[in-house]
Design an enzyme around this catalytic site. Structure first.
Site, PDB file in Angstrom:
ATOM      1  N   HIS A  63     -13.521  16.623  29.619  1.00 44.77           N
ATOM      2  CA  HIS A  63     -12.676  16.277  28.472  1.00 44.77           C
ATOM      3  C   HIS A  63     -11.208  16.361  28.903  1.00 44.77           C
ATOM      4  CE1 HIS A  63     -11.158  16.166  24.391  1.00 44.77           C
ATOM      5  NE2 HIS A  63     -12.373  16.088  23.901  1.00 44.77           N
ATOM      6  N   GLY A 106     -17.310  18.645  29.873  1.00 45.88           N
ATOM      7  CA  GLY A 106     -17.925  17.582  29.067  1.00 45.88           C
ATOM      8  C   GLY A 106     -18.457  16.445  29.920  1.00 45.88           C
ATOM      9  N   TYR A 136     -18.627  25.222  22.243  1.00 45.63           N
ATOM     10  CA  TYR A 136     -19.322  23.925  22.373  1.00 45.63           C
ATOM     11  C   TYR A 136     -19.998  23.566  21.056  1.00 45.63           C
ATOM     12  CZ  TYR A 136     -19.944  20.280  25.750  1.00 45.63           C
ATOM     13  OH  TYR A 136     -19.792  19.106  26.422  1.00 45.63           O
TER      14      TYR A 136
HETATM   15  O1  YXS Z   1      -0.395  18.330  37.416  1.00 43.24           O
HETATM   16  P1  YXS Z   1      -0.631  16.868  37.128  1.00 43.24           P
HETATM   17  O2  YXS Z   1       0.199  16.306  36.018  1.00 43.24           O
HETATM   18  O3  YXS Z   1      -0.691  16.031  38.365  1.00 43.24           O
HETATM   19  O4  YXS Z   1      -2.159  16.788  36.527  1.00 43.24           O
HETATM   20  C1  YXS Z   1      -3.229  17.344  37.286  1.00 43.24           C
HETATM   21  C2  YXS Z   1      -4.177  18.016  36.314  1.00 43.24           C
HETATM   22  O5  YXS Z   1      -3.517  18.699  35.273  1.00 43.24           O
HETATM   23  C3  YXS Z   1      -4.901  16.807  35.755  1.00 43.24           C
HETATM   24  N1  YXS Z   1      -6.224  17.174  35.223  1.00 43.24           N
HETATM   25  C4  YXS Z   1      -6.539  17.152  33.920  1.00 43.24           C
HETATM   26  N2  YXS Z   1      -5.824  16.829  32.829  1.00 43.24           N
HETATM   27  C5  YXS Z   1      -6.447  16.917  31.625  1.00 43.24           C
HETATM   28  N3  YXS Z   1      -7.737  17.315  31.478  1.00 43.24           N
HETATM   29  C6  YXS Z   1      -8.495  17.632  32.550  1.00 43.24           C
HETATM   30  N4  YXS Z   1      -9.771  17.992  32.377  1.00 43.24           N
HETATM   31  C7  YXS Z   1      -7.886  17.575  33.845  1.00 43.24           C
HETATM   32  N5  YXS Z   1      -8.313  17.838  35.115  1.00 43.24           N
HETATM   33  C8  YXS Z   1      -7.280  17.586  35.926  1.00 43.24           C
HETATM   34  O6  YXS Z   1      -5.067  15.921  36.832  1.00 43.24           O
HETATM   35  C9  YXS Z   1      -4.039  16.161  37.813  1.00 43.24           C
HETATM   36  C10 YXS Z   1      -4.704  16.459  39.140  1.00 43.24           C
HETATM   37  O7  YXS Z   1      -5.410  17.659  38.939  1.00 43.24           O
HETATM   38  P2  YXS Z   1      -5.431  18.811  40.048  1.00 43.24           P
HETATM   39  O8  YXS Z   1      -4.110  18.878  40.731  1.00 43.24           O
HETATM   40  O9  YXS Z   1      -5.969  20.030  39.407  1.00 43.24           O
HETATM   41  O10 YXS Z   1      -6.526  18.205  41.072  1.00 43.24           O
HETATM   42  P3  YXS Z   1      -7.398  18.994  42.142  1.00 43.24           P
HETATM   43  O11 YXS Z   1      -8.009  17.945  42.975  1.00 43.24           O
HETATM   44  O12 YXS Z   1      -6.583  20.075  42.771  1.00 43.24           O
HETATM   45  O13 YXS Z   1      -8.544  19.713  41.288  1.00 43.24           O
HETATM   46  C11 YXS Z   1      -9.512  18.904  40.652  1.00 43.24           C
HETATM   47  C12 YXS Z   1     -10.214  19.777  39.576  1.00 43.24           C
HETATM   48  C13 YXS Z   1     -11.149  18.879  38.758  1.00 43.24           C
HETATM   49  C14 YXS Z   1     -10.994  20.909  40.280  1.00 43.24           C
HETATM   50  C15 YXS Z   1      -9.132  20.396  38.679  1.00 43.24           C
HETATM   51  O14 YXS Z   1      -8.287  19.360  38.201  1.00 43.24           O
HETATM   52  C16 YXS Z   1      -9.730  21.088  37.494  1.00 43.24           C
HETATM   53  O15 YXS Z   1     -10.249  22.222  37.605  1.00 43.24           O
HETATM   54  N6  YXS Z   1      -9.701  20.389  36.324  1.00 43.24           N
HETATM   55  C17 YXS Z   1     -10.217  20.951  35.070  1.00 43.24           C
HETATM   56  C18 YXS Z   1     -11.746  20.955  35.073  1.00 43.24           C
HETATM   57  C19 YXS Z   1     -12.237  21.518  33.746  1.00 43.24           C
HETATM   58  O16 YXS Z   1     -12.115  22.718  33.489  1.00 43.24           O
HETATM   59  N7  YXS Z   1     -12.719  20.657  32.893  1.00 43.24           N
HETATM   60  C20 YXS Z   1     -13.177  21.011  31.506  1.00 43.24           C
HETATM   61  C21 YXS Z   1     -12.316  20.220  30.515  1.00 43.24           C
HETATM   62  S1  YXS Z   1     -12.666  20.752  28.869  1.00 43.24           S
HETATM   63  C22 YXS Z   1     -14.208  20.123  28.553  1.00 43.24           C
HETATM   64  O17 YXS Z   1     -14.693  19.269  29.284  1.00 43.24           O
HETATM   65  C23 YXS Z   1     -14.980  20.637  27.404  1.00 43.24           C
HETATM   66  C24 YXS Z   1     -14.186  20.726  26.146  1.00 43.24           C
HETATM   67  S2  YXS Z   1     -15.651  22.224  27.786  1.00 43.24           S
HETATM   68  O18 YXS Z   1     -14.538  22.976  28.331  1.00 43.24           O
HETATM   69  O19 YXS Z   1     -16.095  22.817  26.579  1.00 43.24           O
HETATM   70  O20 YXS Z   1     -16.684  22.005  28.778  1.00 43.24           O
END
Ligand code: YXS
Length: 257
Positions: A63, A106, A136
């Site tokens: 998400h 998500g 969730y």
């Molecule tokens: O700093 P900038 O502006 O370049 O942006 C970064 C991140 O902030 C952005 N980004 C996201 N923005 C919004 N929502 C996201 N889910 C998201 N993920 C990443 O993308 C730019 C590059 O990310 P960065 O620098 O972290 O990349 P990386 O290659 O070092 O790491 C990749 C990840 C995927 C490991 C890392 O971005 C990460 O941990 N992302 C969040 C993963 C996560 O927790 N997703 C759950 C989202 S909430 C959801 O799905 C449900 C509601 S729930 O939580 O209930 O499951």
């Protein structure tokens, strides 16, 4: 453009193309994805492959956290992620998730809602609500319960640990674990095999399985108790802290309040 669409005979292929934001399932990306799914349904494709491309390091970061509302239900019925999960479940042909790279939050529910999941050795799957303090929703929780052994769902949900490819295969998250060099060829062959079968029968069986699988009679009292539990979580300071910590790129400090 966040999604590219192509057809190979009776097979549709949709590729997530927003790596700058790690294919976060934003409203804009989801709207484009659903629009292209509708186009392919109109073209009567007999199988649909959903991918971020072979070799992607991140399949989808889940998400779009920037779009998670504070102080209100973050996963309500018309939320973009929920719309996308329903679009996959109602698509009139099998949807095959072809996974290179990591799948988060998500996006793991999205992949688990696909009809078949083919991963390579770089694929991993994480359920992450507890990283942010997200409650969730009911349909998503039922999706996890239906597609994972309960103790596996609990470990994934309580730890948010990414489940790597080999373990995902053992836990039957993956239909097939395939070397990355063979991933596209294997997935296309599987899709083409399905496309040679009677499409009306395939579509009817997919819809039957969805309807029978979804038939979960929910007593009003249970529904109300769940919503009360969820309300307490998304009104909590911890949920706000989880979102803030992500944006500030620091570990969250949860207080239990
Ligand atoms: O700093 P900038 O502006 O370049 O942006 C970064 C991140 O902030 C952005 N980004 C996201 N923005 C919004 N929502 C996201 N889910 C998201 N993920 C990443 O993308 C730019 C590059 O990310 P960065 O620098 O972290 O990349 P990386 O290659 O070092 O790491 C990749 C990840 C995927 C490991 C890392 O971005 C990460 O941990 N992302 C969040 C993963 C996560 O927790 N997703 C759950 C989202 S909430 C959801 O799905 C449900 C509601 S729930 O939580 O209930 O499951």
């Amino acid at each position: 453009m966040y999604v590219s669409s192509e057809r190979q005979g009776n097979i549709g292929i949709l590729t997530l193309k927003h790596q700058e934001k790690r294919n976060a399932l934003s409203r804009a990306l989801v709207a484009e994805l659903i629009e292209k799914m509708d186009e392919l349904a109109g073209a009567r494709v007999r199988a649909l492959i959903l991918t971020a491309g072979v070799g992607a390091r991140v399949w989808s970061a889940g998400h779009d956290i920037d779009e998670l509302p504070l102080g209100e239900d973050p996963l309500h019925y018309s939320d973009s992620l929920e719309q996308l999960v329903r679009a996959v479940q109602h698509f009139p042909a099998p949807v095959i998730a072809m996974v290179s790279g990591s799948v988060w939050g998500g996006a793991s529910e999205l992949v688990l809602s696909c009809d078949l999941i083919i991963g390579d050795e770089t694929s991993s799957f994480a359920l992450t609500p507890v990283n942010l303090g997200v409650p969730y929703n009911i349909s998503g929780t039922l999706n996890f319960m239906r597609r994972l052994p309960l103790h596996v769902a609990k470990e994934m949900l309580f730890t948010a640990r990414p489940i790597k490819a080999r373990e995902a295969e053992e836990w039957m998250i993956l239909n097939h674990l395939v070397p990355q060099a063979e991933l596209l060829q294997f997935t296309l062959a599987l899709a083409e095999g399905i496309a040679t079968k009677a499409p009306l029968a395939v579509a009817a069986i997919k819809e039957q399985l969805r309807m029978l699988g979804d038939s979960a009679p929910l007593q009003p009292g249970i529904f109300e108790r769940i919503q009360e539990l969820r309300h307490k979580v998304y009104k909590s300071r911890d949920y706000a802290e989880g979102i803030r910590a992500f944006k500030e790129k620091r570990p969250p400090q949860f207080s239990g309040e």
